[in-house]
Design a protein around this motif. Structure first.
Motif, PDB file in Angstrom:
ATOM      1  N   SER A   5     -17.917  -2.951   5.326  1.00 62.81           N
ATOM      2  CA  SER A   5     -16.953  -2.622   6.381  1.00 62.81           C
ATOM      3  C   SER A   5     -17.408  -3.044   7.774  1.00 62.81           C
ATOM      4  CB  SER A   5     -16.678  -1.111   6.373  1.00 62.81           C
ATOM      5  OG  SER A   5     -17.873  -0.382   6.598  1.00 62.81           O
ATOM      6  N   THR A  25      -1.008  -3.941   9.286  1.00 61.73           N
ATOM      7  CA  THR A  25      -1.695  -2.671   9.113  1.00 61.73           C
ATOM      8  C   THR A  25      -3.145  -2.814   9.556  1.00 61.73           C
ATOM      9  OG1 THR A  25      -2.331  -0.942   7.549  1.00 61.73           O
ATOM     10  CG2 THR A  25      -2.250  -3.191   6.692  1.00 61.73           C
ATOM     11  N   SER A  26      -3.665  -1.768  10.196  1.00 61.12           N
ATOM     12  CA  SER A  26      -5.048  -1.810  10.680  1.00 61.12           C
ATOM     13  C   SER A  26      -5.986  -0.993   9.795  1.00 61.12           C
ATOM     14  CB  SER A  26      -5.104  -1.283  12.118  1.00 61.12           C
ATOM     15  OG  SER A  26      -4.655   0.065  12.162  1.00 61.12           O
ATOM     16  N   ILE A  27      -5.445  -0.387   8.730  1.00 57.83           N
ATOM     17  CA  ILE A  27      -6.271   0.511   7.922  1.00 57.83           C
ATOM     18  C   ILE A  27      -7.347  -0.267   7.164  1.00 57.83           C
ATOM     19  CG2 ILE A  27      -4.396   2.172   7.599  1.00 57.83           C
ATOM     20  CD1 ILE A  27      -4.086   1.082   4.738  1.00 57.83           C
ATOM     21  N   PRO A  28      -8.493   0.383   6.932  1.00 57.08           N
ATOM     22  CA  PRO A  28      -9.517  -0.257   6.102  1.00 57.08           C
ATOM     23  C   PRO A  28      -9.069  -0.257   4.644  1.00 57.08           C
ATOM     24  CG  PRO A  28     -10.194   1.965   6.669  1.00 57.08           C
ATOM     25  CD  PRO A  28      -8.923   1.701   7.436  1.00 57.08           C
ATOM     26  N   THR A  29      -9.491  -1.230   3.902  1.00 62.56           N
ATOM     27  CA  THR A  29      -9.100  -1.338   2.495  1.00 62.56           C
ATOM     28  C   THR A  29     -10.340  -1.508   1.619  1.00 62.56           C
ATOM     29  OG1 THR A  29      -8.821  -3.718   2.792  1.00 62.56           O
ATOM     30  CG2 THR A  29      -6.840  -2.346   2.984  1.00 62.56           C
ATOM     31  N   ALA A  61     -11.787  -2.777   8.637  1.00 61.25           N
ATOM     32  CA  ALA A  61     -10.424  -2.423   9.056  1.00 61.25           C
ATOM     33  C   ALA A  61      -9.771  -3.626   9.729  1.00 61.25           C
ATOM     34  CB  ALA A  61     -10.476  -1.237  10.013  1.00 61.25           C
ATOM     35  N   ASN A  62      -8.443  -3.570   9.831  1.00 64.10           N
ATOM     36  CA  ASN A  62      -7.653  -4.547  10.599  1.00 64.10           C
ATOM     37  C   ASN A  62      -7.812  -5.989  10.102  1.00 64.10           C
ATOM     38  OD1 ASN A  62      -5.771  -5.061  12.650  1.00 64.10           O
ATOM     39  ND2 ASN A  62      -7.360  -5.618  14.116  1.00 64.10           N
ATOM     40  N   TYR A  70       0.816  -1.209   0.000  1.00 66.35           N
ATOM     41  CA  TYR A  70       0.000   0.000   0.000  1.00 66.35           C
ATOM     42  C   TYR A  70       0.852   1.262   0.000  1.00 66.35           C
ATOM     43  CZ  TYR A  70      -3.406  -3.496   1.462  1.00 66.35           C
ATOM     44  OH  TYR A  70      -4.188  -4.615   1.540  1.00 66.35           O
ATOM     45  N   SER A  71       0.498   2.180  -0.902  1.00 68.65           N
ATOM     46  CA  SER A  71       1.140   3.498  -0.994  1.00 68.65           C
ATOM     47  C   SER A  71       2.661   3.385  -0.971  1.00 68.65           C
ATOM     48  CB  SER A  71       0.642   4.410   0.136  1.00 68.65           C
ATOM     49  OG  SER A  71      -0.757   4.573   0.037  1.00 68.65           O
ATOM     50  N   PRO A  92      -5.665   0.731  -0.447  1.00 63.27           N
ATOM     51  CA  PRO A  92      -6.142   1.594   0.642  1.00 63.27           C
ATOM     52  C   PRO A  92      -7.209   2.547   0.142  1.00 63.27           C
ATOM     53  CG  PRO A  92      -4.004   2.343  -0.147  1.00 63.27           C
ATOM     54  CD  PRO A  92      -4.277   1.043  -0.848  1.00 63.27           C
ATOM     55  N   HIS A  93      -8.054   3.048   1.039  1.00 61.46           N
ATOM     56  CA  HIS A  93      -9.176   3.896   0.653  1.00 61.46           C
ATOM     57  C   HIS A  93      -8.759   5.187  -0.039  1.00 61.46           C
ATOM     58  CE1 HIS A  93     -13.020   2.388   2.745  1.00 61.46           C
ATOM     59  NE2 HIS A  93     -12.207   1.367   2.562  1.00 61.46           N
TER      60      HIS A  93
END
Length: 525
Positions: A417, A393-397, A387-388, A305-306, A355-356
């Motif tokens: 979600s 990583t805990s970020i939502p995707t 998320a998680n 991601y990113s 990632p969002h």
């Protein structure tokens, strides 16, 4: 049928327990990523050894002779070697088999050099064969001379012998399920070590349920895929999952990390994918596209991601040229999307986890996003995940699904979600959660607080911002407040407070009277 499933589950649980015990033997000597390499390397060696034994037994089924006896006979030896290499792509002589190592350990004649020779033999046997590239460097992370295993040859031999004996105790009696059970345990280990191997672990392991979701999405309308591709394949689990839902001709993938690239090759072989049915490459996908101008029936990925990348000169690359701008150097997300779209054929389906931020970030990313929607009309669905879900990583995707030559220009939005099973370290999707997403994607219609089919006009009115809450309203209105009931409740509370104060004051008076009486008695004395 149900009894069989229970038996397999029990075997798998016992296998996982045994492998985790082996990990604990090594844990004091090295960190998680290192003992992962040793355990998985030795599991793979056992797998390759067992496959040689099975093929040899099959070839000698009509001869009253064992593999070891046949190999000593010049009339058998060369033919056996040639036929096994043709079938498997590699060879191990009887003295180099895993079972022989176990026998040597049991009689006190094992030396770690014997194991090193066996591993060297596997790779040497592929030289000049069509399998050479597929086996080259497979065991480079299994460093049997490392001081982490012990300071002397004897110490290293003792520790590895302990691991080998633990592996030998694992039983695979049912031939038909052997590869699956071993392969599932292999994935379990990757998952366990990904959870403890540091921040970047999510880059090489995609949780099974997420892999299952992507695989189902890209195989819904095509159950025979000539070629499939993952440009950021990690350990290969996502590629392999495609084979659960469609007949796959050939697997293609690329991975930048050498260790993980080796894991992917091992993983495919352990899941029964013959070396002739995959082409995997090591290298930076965005900098050095190893698959050239090939196109595929299904393209899937869970890219880092990113990630940072170098956009300089990329507008001269046909993968990125048509978009007019390149993804920013600090965020390669859309560079992966463009690369994947370039390799997707006109009848294929593509699914990628991102990632969002890719849904709403502006500047160059906004331009690319608008081009994909407006000019290519390739974005088919946006699916918000909890998320998680991922290691590290805990970020939502979100899962983005793409198709070329679509007959509609709307986009399906699904907000999944809030549908997950909470676990100790991270959340997970259940089979029911995955089924619900796939059903909503297939039906492609509005579902209150869950799914919405957005027209092109809606997308344009939102300036091509794809943030899911703009399209799926999950707001839950609060129930109306009954003011009369509230006033009544407050009055009752006030009444109770007054009563409590009265009781308190009465108790205080009693305490004061008692205290004065006690003082009076004291003065009398």
């Amino acid at each position: 049928m149900a009894a069989t499933h229970v038996t397999q589950a029990q075997q798998q649980a016992e296998l996982q327990k045994r492998l985790w015990a082996i990990a604990n033997d090594l844990r004091g000597n090295m960190d998680a990523s290192e003992f992962r390499n040793y355990i998985l390397g030795l599991i793979f060696y056992r797998f390759l050894s067992d496959r040689v034994s099975e093929v040899a037994e099959s070839l000698l089924a009509n001869d009253d002779v064992s593999f070891a006896e046949a190999y000593k006979d010049p009339d058998f030896k060369n033919d056996l070697r040639a036929e096994i290499i043709q079938e498997l792509g590699y060879f191990l002589q009887p003295d180099s088999l895993f079972s022989t190592m176990v026998q040597n350990i049991q009689v006190g004649e094992f030396d770690i050099e014997q194991l090193q020779s066996a591993i060297n033999e596997i790779q040497d046997s592929t030289l000049g064969q069509t399998s050479e590239q597929d086996f080259r460097g497979l065991f480079e992370d299994l460093d049997l001379s490392s001081s982490r295993l012990g300071n002397t040859v004897a110490q290293r031999s003792d520790l590895i012998a302990k691991v080998i004996l633990n592996l030998s105790d694992i039983s695979f009696k049912e031939k038909d399920i052997k590869i699956d059970v071993l392969g599932d345990a292999y994935e379990y280990l990757i998952g366990q070590f990904a959870a403890t191997a540091g921040k970047k672990a999510g880059e090489f392991y995609t949780p099974q349920q997420v892999s299952k979701l992507l695989a189902r999405l890209v195989t819904l309308t095509n159950k025979e895929l000539k070629a499939v591709y993952d440009p950021a394949m990690g350990s290969g689990s996502l590629l392999l999952r495609l084979g659960d839902y469609a007949k796959i001709g050939k697997y293609y993938g690329q991975e930048i990390n050498g260790t993980t690239y080796n894991l992917a090759r091992m993983n495919l072989l352990m899941h029964g994918v013959n070396y002739t049915r995959f082409e995997l490459f090591q290298g930076d996908t965005l900098e050095d596209d190893k698959v050239g101008n090939m196109q595929f029936d299904a393209v899937v990925a869970n890219p880092p991601y990113s990630a940072k990348w170098n956009p300089d000169g990329k507008l001269d690359d046909e993968r990125f040229r048509e978009y007019g701008k390149t993804a920013p150097k600090s965020k390669a997300d859309f560079a992966f999307v463009e690369h994947m779209l370039y390799h997707l054929n006109d009848q294929g389906t593509m699914a990628v986890v991102l990632p969002h931020g890719v849904l709403f970030r502006g500047a160059a990313e906004g331009t690319i996003r608008q081009h994909i929607i407006e000019k290519k009309n390739a974005l088919d669905a946006v699916i918000g995940l909890p998320a998680n879900l991922f290691y590290g990583t805990s970020i939502p995707t979100a899962v983005l699904v793409f198709k070329k030559n679509r007959t509609t220009n709307d986009i399906l939005f699904i907000d999944a979600s809030n549908d997950f099973e909470k676990a100790k370290n991270q959340n997970s999707l259940t089979d029911a959660n995955v089924d619900k997403i796939v059903a909503a994607y297939q039906e492609r219609k509005g579902v209150d607080k869950y799914a919405h089919v957005a027209s092109r006009k809606e997308i344009e009115e939102n300036d091509y911002n794809l943030n899911i809450p703009r399209y799926v309203d999950t707001f839950e209105p609060e129930e109306p407040i009954d003011l009369d009931a509230v006033f009544k409740e407050l009055a009752e509370v006030d009444e109770q407070i007054d009563k409590s104060w009265a009781e308190f004051n009465e108790m205080r008076k009693q305490l004061v009277w008692t205290d004065q009486a006690d003082k009076g008695d004291s003065n009398d004395k």
